[in-house]
Scaffold this active site. Structure first.
Site, mmCIF file in Angstrom:
data_model
loop_
_atom_site.group_PDB
_atom_site.id
_atom_site.type_symbol
_atom_site.label_atom_id
_atom_site.label_comp_id
_atom_site.label_asym_id
_atom_site.label_seq_id
_atom_site.Cartn_x
_atom_site.Cartn_y
_atom_site.Cartn_z
ATOM 1 N N TRP A 106 0.823 -1.221 0.000
ATOM 2 C CA TRP A 106 0.000 0.000 0.000
ATOM 3 C C TRP A 106 0.849 1.259 0.000
ATOM 4 C CZ3 TRP A 106 -4.276 -0.792 -2.163
ATOM 5 C CH2 TRP A 106 -4.908 -2.020 -2.029
ATOM 6 N N ASP A 180 -1.499 6.554 6.349
ATOM 7 C CA ASP A 180 -2.585 5.687 5.894
ATOM 8 C C ASP A 180 -2.930 4.746 7.044
ATOM 9 O OD1 ASP A 180 -4.199 3.772 4.756
ATOM 10 O OD2 ASP A 180 -2.866 3.303 3.080
ATOM 11 N N LYS A 204 -12.868 -1.534 6.747
ATOM 12 C CA LYS A 204 -12.258 -2.494 7.671
ATOM 13 C C LYS A 204 -12.766 -2.248 9.091
ATOM 14 C CE LYS A 204 -8.721 -2.144 4.314
ATOM 15 N NZ LYS A 204 -8.814 -3.379 3.639
HETATM 16 N N1 PMP Z 1 -4.288 1.309 2.195
HETATM 17 C C1 PMP Z 1 -4.403 0.187 2.908
HETATM 18 C C2 PMP Z 1 -3.540 0.005 4.119
HETATM 19 C C3 PMP Z 1 -5.329 -0.788 2.529
HETATM 20 O O1 PMP Z 1 -5.453 -1.902 3.239
HETATM 21 C C4 PMP Z 1 -6.133 -0.576 1.397
HETATM 22 C C5 PMP Z 1 -7.176 -1.572 0.939
HETATM 23 N N2 PMP Z 1 -7.052 -2.839 1.313
HETATM 24 C C6 PMP Z 1 -5.947 0.609 0.666
HETATM 25 C C7 PMP Z 1 -5.029 1.531 1.105
HETATM 26 C C8 PMP Z 1 -6.753 0.891 -0.556
HETATM 27 O O2 PMP Z 1 -8.036 1.107 -0.145
HETATM 28 P P1 PMP Z 1 -9.255 1.339 -1.132
HETATM 29 O O3 PMP Z 1 -9.569 0.019 -1.734
HETATM 30 O O4 PMP Z 1 -10.305 1.855 -0.199
HETATM 31 O O5 PMP Z 1 -8.841 2.332 -2.136
#
Ligand code: PMP
Length: 368
Positions: A106, A180, A204
């Site tokens: 991420w 994040d 989540k």
């Molecule tokens: N950052 C993290 C730590 C994530 O776990 C996720 C999704 N699993 C995201 C960003 C991306 O999130 P989204 O699908 O809401 O764009």
């Protein structure tokens, strides 16, 4: 159990993830006739007084739960955490240099997106360090980081959902910290004042997908690029109270119900104790066996996402089939890491983790 009691199985999905059953029951009770109005929350204007009251209360509850100071704005946006990967440089880069720490999939995606804006001339992006050499099972020591002088901001991911790697304390850097927290927000008490901006996709620990939370200190406003789409402009969204256009109304309402539920559980401090118990039980089970393995350096092991492999990966398929039969759902690991992953967010009760651990022990006895 009466024949019409809904069946709720132990769900370890990484996201969209398990919701508290009480929240779903309340939403169900209010679905057709919300507080005697003869319609559902999702069928009213986002500008109506009764809907705006829901949003105000949701914000108040989140501020209370996280102890958010008054000089921070709380935004309820759309586009997921991924769209924030673009919004952040568009709002904050401002011709300067931004530092990015890469500790997994991420944070890698976040830096890649920021680099696109750097190429457009919005500023510079500096990757301070990457945990790739350890396959993202460890965080490079801070003494080896290449921090820039006077960075516009320092970005990192507090919990890498795929690798199960969590940074529990914000790094000590001079730049304003942008974090994040998609997969760890509200799981443990944090000191919001240590951050300039916190963001998280909702799916989540907050509610259904479709909603993204941004908590941003007001002094970060005023640096936005002229190319920033209006909907991604934090200051504009703050002025419009996150209603520059139609927000994700039903997800926002459900987030409010999750905040109620969390307050009823005793808030973040109380849930953090249960989260710690759940994580300990699972990691102890893994560490006390020679059959299961978690590769992450102990100090960075996530309390929300626990990946583990089986000694013999040819048993993976059987493990998944049998665990599903035992009512333990969504344990397949992410394809980048393989093996299994149990996501044990706030809405996952200790009993589900106990069921999982019992299953793991029996599976090891039979196949180990
Ligand atoms: N950052 C993290 C730590 C994530 O776990 C996720 C999704 N699993 C995201 C960003 C991306 O999130 P989204 O699908 O809401 O764009």
């Amino acid at each position: 159990m009466s024949h019409n009691t809904p069946k709720r199985l132990a769900n370890f999905c990484a996201g969209p993830a398990a919701m508290p059953t009480d929240v779903l029951a309340r939403a169900q009770a209010e679905l057709l006739d919300w507080e005697g109005r003869g319609l559902s929350v999702m069928e009213v204007s986002h500008r109506s007084a009764e809907y705006v009251a829901i949003t105000k209360k949701a914000e108040e509850k989140l501020r209370r739960l996280m102890n958010v100071p008054d000089n921070y704005k709380v935004l309820f946006l759309q586009g997921g955490a991924s769209l924030q990967f673009s919004a952040i440089p568009l709002n904050l880069l401002n011709g300067e240099t931004a530092d990015y720490l890469v500790t997994g999939t991420w944070s890698k995606k976040a830096v890649k997106e920021a680099e696109r804006y750097a190429k457009l001339g919005l500023g510079e992006v500096n990757q301070v360090a990457s945990g790739a050499d350890s396959k993202f099972t460890d965080v490079p020591s801070q003494s080896a980081w290449q921090l820039s002088d006077n960075a516009a901001y320092f970005h990192y991911c507090a919990n890498e959902t795929i690798h199960g790697l969590q940074i529990f304390e914000p790094p000590k850097v001079d730049a304003p910290i942008v974090v994040d927290m998609s997969s760890c927000i509200l799981s443990q008490p944090i000191d919001v004042t240590k951050f300039a901006m916190i963001y998280a996709g909702a799916q989540k620990n907050i509610g259904p997908a479709g909603l993204t939370i941004v908590i941003i200190r007001e002094d970060l406003f005023g640096k936005v690029s002229e190319w920033c789409p209006m909907l991604l402009n934090y200051e504009h969204q703050a002025e419009k109270e996150s209603m520059s256009n139609t927000p994700a109304t039903y997800s926002w309402y459900l987030a409010g119900l999750v905040f109620d539920w969390l307050e009823e559980q005793g808030g973040v401090e109380a849930i953090a104790k249960i989260n710690a118990q759940k994580a300990k039980l699972l990691y102890d089970t893994i560490d006390n066996s020679s059959f299961y393995h978690n590769p992450v350096a102990k100090e960075y092991r996530s309390i929300m996402n626990v990946p583990f492999t089986l000694k013999d990966s040819s048993l993976d398929k059987l493990f998944l089939e049998e665990s599903e039969k035992a009512g333990l759902l969504n344990l397949k690991g992410h394809r980048e890491v393989g093996g299994m992953r149990a996501s044990i967010y706030n809405a996952v009760p200790l009993e589900w983790v106990e069921q999982l651990v019992d299953f793991m022990k029996k599976f090891e006895q039979t196949h180990g």
